[in-house]
Design a protein around this motif. Structure first.
Motif, PDB file in Angstrom:
ATOM      1  N   GLY A 118     -18.481  68.046 -18.709  1.00 26.29           N
ATOM      2  CA  GLY A 118     -17.776  67.279 -17.770  1.00 26.29           C
ATOM      3  C   GLY A 118     -16.989  67.054 -16.441  1.00 26.29           C
ATOM      4  O   GLY A 118     -16.325  66.032 -16.092  1.00 26.29           O
ATOM      5  N   VAL A 119     -16.360  68.390 -16.415  1.00 25.50           N
ATOM      6  CA  VAL A 119     -15.468  68.359 -15.785  1.00 25.50           C
ATOM      7  C   VAL A 119     -15.720  69.720 -14.578  1.00 25.50           C
ATOM      8  O   VAL A 119     -16.538  70.542 -14.758  1.00 25.50           O
ATOM      9  CB  VAL A 119     -13.975  68.644 -16.437  1.00 25.50           C
ATOM     10  CG1 VAL A 119     -13.943  67.894 -17.605  1.00 25.50           C
ATOM     11  CG2 VAL A 119     -14.881  70.123 -17.327  1.00 25.50           C
ATOM     12  N   SER A 120     -15.011  69.642 -13.458  1.00 25.01           N
ATOM     13  CA  SER A 120     -15.150  70.390 -12.822  1.00 25.01           C
ATOM     14  C   SER A 120     -14.769  72.088 -13.032  1.00 25.01           C
ATOM     15  O   SER A 120     -13.929  72.240 -13.813  1.00 25.01           O
ATOM     16  CB  SER A 120     -13.960  70.462 -11.384  1.00 25.01           C
ATOM     17  OG  SER A 120     -12.360  70.213 -11.943  1.00 25.01           O
ATOM     18  N   ARG A 121     -14.942  72.908 -11.781  1.00 24.51           N
ATOM     19  CA  ARG A 121     -15.007  74.255 -12.362  1.00 24.51           C
ATOM     20  C   ARG A 121     -13.570  74.901 -12.256  1.00 24.51           C
ATOM     21  O   ARG A 121     -13.201  75.554 -13.517  1.00 24.51           O
ATOM     22  CB  ARG A 121     -15.811  75.206 -11.289  1.00 24.51           C
ATOM     23  CG  ARG A 121     -15.525  76.766 -12.096  1.00 24.51           C
ATOM     24  CD  ARG A 121     -16.910  77.272 -10.511  1.00 24.51           C
ATOM     25  NE  ARG A 121     -16.961  78.925 -11.075  1.00 24.51           N
ATOM     26  CZ  ARG A 121     -17.632  79.903 -10.823  1.00 24.51           C
ATOM     27  NH1 ARG A 121     -18.901  79.292 -10.429  1.00 24.51           N
ATOM     28  NH2 ARG A 121     -17.810  80.883 -11.242  1.00 24.51           N
ATOM     29  N   ASN A 122     -12.275  74.262 -11.937  1.00 25.55           N
ATOM     30  CA  ASN A 122     -10.935  74.371 -11.682  1.00 25.55           C
ATOM     31  C   ASN A 122     -10.214  74.324 -12.876  1.00 25.55           C
ATOM     32  O   ASN A 122      -9.562  74.553 -13.357  1.00 25.55           O
ATOM     33  CB  ASN A 122     -10.037  73.591 -10.547  1.00 25.55           C
ATOM     34  CG  ASN A 122     -10.711  74.621  -9.114  1.00 25.55           C
ATOM     35  OD1 ASN A 122     -11.382  75.368  -9.007  1.00 25.55           O
ATOM     36  ND2 ASN A 122     -11.131  73.696  -8.500  1.00 25.55           N
ATOM     37  N   THR A 123     -10.756  72.762 -13.593  1.00 27.68           N
ATOM     38  CA  THR A 123     -10.521  71.925 -14.881  1.00 27.68           C
ATOM     39  C   THR A 123     -10.551  73.476 -15.476  1.00 27.68           C
ATOM     40  O   THR A 123      -9.758  73.504 -17.180  1.00 27.68           O
ATOM     41  CB  THR A 123     -10.707  70.917 -15.241  1.00 27.68           C
ATOM     42  OG1 THR A 123     -10.793  69.637 -14.077  1.00 27.68           O
ATOM     43  CG2 THR A 123     -10.658  70.168 -16.499  1.00 27.68           C
ATOM     44  N   ILE A 124     -12.410  73.813 -15.836  1.00 25.43           N
ATOM     45  CA  ILE A 124     -12.352  75.165 -17.122  1.00 25.43           C
ATOM     46  C   ILE A 124     -11.613  75.907 -16.566  1.00 25.43           C
ATOM     47  O   ILE A 124     -11.128  76.623 -17.921  1.00 25.43           O
ATOM     48  CB  ILE A 124     -13.801  74.928 -16.912  1.00 25.43           C
ATOM     49  CG1 ILE A 124     -14.870  73.963 -16.865  1.00 25.43           C
ATOM     50  CG2 ILE A 124     -14.372  76.319 -17.610  1.00 25.43           C
ATOM     51  CD1 ILE A 124     -14.456  73.615 -18.929  1.00 25.43           C
ATOM     52  N   ARG A 125     -11.711  76.534 -15.748  1.00 25.33           N
ATOM     53  CA  ARG A 125     -10.576  77.610 -15.698  1.00 25.33           C
ATOM     54  C   ARG A 125      -9.361  78.181 -16.122  1.00 25.33           C
ATOM     55  O   ARG A 125      -8.526  78.368 -16.466  1.00 25.33           O
ATOM     56  CB  ARG A 125     -10.861  78.042 -13.736  1.00 25.33           C
ATOM     57  CG  ARG A 125     -10.619  79.891 -13.383  1.00 25.33           C
ATOM     58  CD  ARG A 125     -10.820  79.753 -12.196  1.00 25.33           C
ATOM     59  NE  ARG A 125     -11.950  79.685 -11.661  1.00 25.33           N
ATOM     60  CZ  ARG A 125     -12.493  80.061 -10.480  1.00 25.33           C
ATOM     61  NH1 ARG A 125     -11.685  79.562  -9.928  1.00 25.33           N
ATOM     62  NH2 ARG A 125     -13.680  79.939 -10.959  1.00 25.33           N
ATOM     63  N   ALA A 126      -8.515  76.500 -15.439  1.00 20.96           N
ATOM     64  CA  ALA A 126      -7.089  76.110 -15.832  1.00 20.96           C
ATOM     65  C   ALA A 126      -7.298  76.617 -17.421  1.00 20.96           C
ATOM     66  O   ALA A 126      -6.756  77.465 -18.325  1.00 20.96           O
ATOM     67  CB  ALA A 126      -6.835  75.012 -15.650  1.00 20.96           C
ATOM     68  N   ALA A 127      -8.230  75.572 -18.666  1.00 17.11           N
ATOM     69  CA  ALA A 127      -8.848  75.243 -20.081  1.00 17.11           C
ATOM     70  C   ALA A 127      -8.566  77.366 -20.681  1.00 17.11           C
ATOM     71  O   ALA A 127      -8.009  77.767 -21.273  1.00 17.11           O
ATOM     72  CB  ALA A 127      -9.424  74.239 -20.110  1.00 17.11           C
ATOM     73  N   LEU A 128      -9.536  77.770 -19.405  1.00 13.26           N
ATOM     74  CA  LEU A 128      -9.631  79.037 -20.123  1.00 13.26           C
ATOM     75  C   LEU A 128      -8.585  80.371 -19.880  1.00 13.26           C
ATOM     76  O   LEU A 128      -8.180  80.883 -20.922  1.00 13.26           O
ATOM     77  CB  LEU A 128     -11.014  79.260 -18.912  1.00 13.26           C
ATOM     78  CG  LEU A 128     -12.110  79.409 -19.661  1.00 13.26           C
ATOM     79  CD1 LEU A 128     -13.705  80.199 -18.605  1.00 13.26           C
ATOM     80  CD2 LEU A 128     -12.301  79.650 -21.145  1.00 13.26           C
ATOM     81  N   ASN A 129      -7.722  80.110 -18.651  1.00 15.60           N
ATOM     82  CA  ASN A 129      -6.584  80.662 -18.652  1.00 15.60           C
ATOM     83  C   ASN A 129      -5.509  80.446 -19.236  1.00 15.60           C
ATOM     84  O   ASN A 129      -4.788  81.504 -20.210  1.00 15.60           O
ATOM     85  CB  ASN A 129      -6.243  80.416 -16.995  1.00 15.60           C
ATOM     86  CG  ASN A 129      -6.732  81.050 -15.633  1.00 15.60           C
ATOM     87  OD1 ASN A 129      -7.480  81.622 -15.993  1.00 15.60           O
ATOM     88  ND2 ASN A 129      -6.319  80.353 -14.585  1.00 15.60           N
ATOM     89  N   ARG A 130      -5.207  79.266 -20.480  1.00 10.56           N
ATOM     90  CA  ARG A 130      -4.469  78.569 -20.630  1.00 10.56           C
ATOM     91  C   ARG A 130      -4.594  79.817 -22.695  1.00 10.56           C
ATOM     92  O   ARG A 130      -3.698  80.049 -22.800  1.00 10.56           O
ATOM     93  CB  ARG A 130      -4.582  77.419 -21.563  1.00 10.56           C
ATOM     94  CG  ARG A 130      -2.939  77.125 -21.938  1.00 10.56           C
ATOM     95  CD  ARG A 130      -3.063  75.477 -22.295  1.00 10.56           C
ATOM     96  NE  ARG A 130      -2.569  74.617 -21.880  1.00 10.56           N
ATOM     97  CZ  ARG A 130      -2.958  73.231 -21.601  1.00 10.56           C
ATOM     98  NH1 ARG A 130      -3.065  72.829 -22.769  1.00 10.56           N
ATOM     99  NH2 ARG A 130      -3.261  72.992 -20.656  1.00 10.56           N
ATOM    100  N   LEU A 131      -5.686  80.260 -22.669  1.00 12.73           N
ATOM    101  CA  LEU A 131      -6.736  80.643 -24.509  1.00 12.73           C
ATOM    102  C   LEU A 131      -6.523  81.958 -23.491  1.00 12.73           C
ATOM    103  O   LEU A 131      -6.250  82.911 -24.731  1.00 12.73           O
ATOM    104  CB  LEU A 131      -8.491  79.981 -24.029  1.00 12.73           C
ATOM    105  CG  LEU A 131      -8.180  78.598 -24.541  1.00 12.73           C
ATOM    106  CD1 LEU A 131      -9.525  78.588 -24.338  1.00 12.73           C
ATOM    107  CD2 LEU A 131      -7.773  78.268 -26.624  1.00 12.73           C
TER     108      LEU A 131
END
Length: 273
Positions: free
Chosen positions: A41-54
């Motif tokens: 339930g968040v934006s794609r940019n938010t998902i991308r930032a979280a994935l980048n961290r991982l």
């Protein structure tokens, strides 16, 4: 901006929780960014930032044109997450070194139980190099750090190896000149040899004892270094790097004080070896 940061942190925590619970195993492909944004339930940019961290932490790997795969989740993840925090808050150097003392002592104890013939040969390379080559301070600092990592490797505890590599990195990043400050070659080499001998003879208590003594003296050096830094200029610290360690350490002529120190070490540890 604060809300966006919080959403990224929340998405990161949720993804990490999924991975820790085994929803996706190492080698498996995780859902697409679009599917994850709908799931969380968040934006794609938010998902991308979280994935980048991982990705940066080595947990995930994004393959162009294919997707994102799980690499692994384990102790190294937590160590990598701690790096920025430790670097920012590493003023308590003595606290860090006391922690290292506990890790090193346990590592030496386990190494005496678990070291293979190959591990022993890897440790022996340290002494061969010191005896047969001229070593400057930079090389000596790196060699001694690597020697301790090799002991950790011989313990067969991967977490010990990761912790010691991290501590080495922190010290190098924050206080490079410490690696050149009073190397105490004879003292370090004596304890390194005694630790190695105890590991080779399968004497875990004695190996731990010698490592604890070695770390105790290192703590004194760290304390002395901290005082030196307060009393000297940056130019003085830089000049430490120009000092050269005498070649053939084990065969060199020692000054009377070094020789007396070695005799004191021998007598102090002789009842335990």
């Amino acid at each position: 901006m604060e809300n966006k940061k919080n959403l990224t942190d929340q998405a990161y925590d949720q993804l990490l929780d999924m991975l820790m619970k085994g929803s996706y195993r190492p080698g498996e492909k995780i859902p697409s960014e679009n599917d994850l944004k709908n799931l969380l339930g968040v934006s794609r940019n938010t998902i991308r930032a979280a994935l980048n961290r991982l990705n940066v932490q080595g947990v995930l790997e994004t393959r162009k044109g294919d997707g994102t795969y799980v690499i692994g989740v384990g102790p190294n993840l937590y160590l990598n997450s701690l790096v920025p925090s430790i670097l920012i808050n590493s003023d308590d150097l003595m606290g860090l070194m006391e922690f290292r003392r506990g890790v090193e002592t346990a590592s030496a104890r386990l190494a005496a139980c678990n070291a293979t013939d190959e591990d022993l040969r890897n440790l022996e390379q340290y002494f061969d190099t010191l005896q047969n080559h001229q070593i400057d301070n930079h090389e000596f600092a790196n060699m001694t750090s690597d020697f301790h990592v090799k002991i950790a490797a011989a313990s067969k505890n991967d977490l010990f190896v990761s912790v010691l590599k991290l501590i080495k990195w922190i010290i190098t990043a924050k206080m490079e000149s410490f690696l050149y400050y009073k190397p105490n070659v004879a003292d370090s080499s004596f304890y390194h040899y005694m630790i190695y001998r105890c590991i080779k003879q399968r004497k875990p208590d004695e190996a731990a004892y010698m490592m604890d003594r070695h770390m105790g003296l290192l703590l004194q050096r760290v304390d002395s270094y901290a005082t030196y830094v307060k009393e000297h200029s940056q130019e003085d610290l830089e000049s430490l790097k120009e000092q050269i360690i005498v070649t053939n350490i084990f065969g060199k002529e020692e000054d009377p004080d070094d020789e007396q120190d070695s005799r004191n070490h021998e007598s102090h540890g002789s009842d335990r070896i």
